[in-house]
Design an enzyme around this catalytic site. Sequence first.
Site, PDB file in Angstrom:
ATOM      1  N   SER A 117       0.827  -1.205   0.000  1.00 10.41           N
ATOM      2  CA  SER A 117       0.000   0.000   0.000  1.00 10.41           C
ATOM      3  C   SER A 117       0.865   1.259   0.000  1.00 10.41           C
ATOM      4  O   SER A 117       1.673   1.452  -0.897  1.00 10.41           O
ATOM      5  CB  SER A 117      -0.964  -0.046   1.199  1.00 10.41           C
ATOM      6  OG  SER A 117      -2.007   0.884   1.062  1.00 10.41           O
ATOM      7  N   ASP A 169     -10.126  -5.077  -3.931  1.00 11.07           N
ATOM      8  CA  ASP A 169      -9.521  -4.116  -3.003  1.00 11.07           C
ATOM      9  C   ASP A 169     -10.343  -2.818  -2.968  1.00 11.07           C
ATOM     10  O   ASP A 169     -10.424  -2.104  -3.963  1.00 11.07           O
ATOM     11  CB  ASP A 169      -8.089  -3.808  -3.457  1.00 11.07           C
ATOM     12  CG  ASP A 169      -7.286  -3.049  -2.410  1.00 11.07           C
ATOM     13  OD1 ASP A 169      -7.883  -2.297  -1.633  1.00 11.07           O
ATOM     14  OD2 ASP A 169      -6.052  -3.209  -2.388  1.00 11.07           O
ATOM     15  N   HIS A 200      -7.946  -5.625   0.497  1.00  8.03           N
ATOM     16  CA  HIS A 200      -6.676  -4.946   0.779  1.00  8.03           C
ATOM     17  C   HIS A 200      -5.936  -5.748   1.842  1.00  8.03           C
ATOM     18  O   HIS A 200      -5.960  -5.402   3.037  1.00  8.03           O
ATOM     19  CB  HIS A 200      -6.976  -3.520   1.260  1.00  8.03           C
ATOM     20  CG  HIS A 200      -5.798  -2.585   1.169  1.00  8.03           C
ATOM     21  ND1 HIS A 200      -5.139  -2.312  -0.017  1.00  8.03           N
ATOM     22  CD2 HIS A 200      -5.155  -1.862   2.122  1.00  8.03           C
ATOM     23  CE1 HIS A 200      -4.166  -1.454   0.202  1.00  8.03           C
ATOM     24  NE2 HIS A 200      -4.138  -1.179   1.493  1.00  8.03           N
TER      25      HIS A 200
END
Length: 219
Positions: A117, A169, A200
């Site tokens: 991320s 996600d 995620h």
Amino acid sequence: MNFLPCEIIETSDSIDASVIWLHGLGASGHDFVPIIPELQLPEHFGIRFIFPHAPEIPVTINGGMVMPAWYDILAMDMERKIDTDQILASAQAVIDLVDAEIAAGIASERIILAGFSQGGAVVYQAALNYDKPLAGLLALSTYFATHKTLQPSTANQHIPIQLFHGTQDPMVPEAMAQQALHALQALGYKPEYQSYAMQHEVCMQEIKDISAWLQQRLA
């Protein structure tokens, strides 16, 4: 020099490679430590896994709440309006860790940068701008925040790049990973892409694929 605080896991008494792995927004260097045994790497692989802790800063999209973050996010649109100076500072802090590994005797060609991320956005900048050849770049559930401003280094124009992403996600939609893929290709890189039916997060099949990729890069 003041280095980022880190969690460090070594897989052997004889270390000849390093993986510097950045966590996501609001997490910590402890986040990916439990994955190391799940990778089931061969016993002869001597890898130093370095998991830096991000500094705690106010994050605009979270109402200014102070939390671990590599940079401030000002807007959650597809382009992710961010604090560019902060992402560049975080990338430099990662490069400082790379330089420290080289000073400790690890060849740059045996160092991999990985990030999840927000951490992935930082390692895109750090790896592709670095002036010594690296072993690889692993981008997990992330996006290429600095693709318009990156000044690529010729030292890493052929760096192996692997993107892993979840098709469901909600935090970093897969379209952002596809944007990163196309931006990398436009810059002349040859990234590989793999998606999973997940949100995620990291799934077991992905962990197996990460292990296989690390073994290919560091064999």
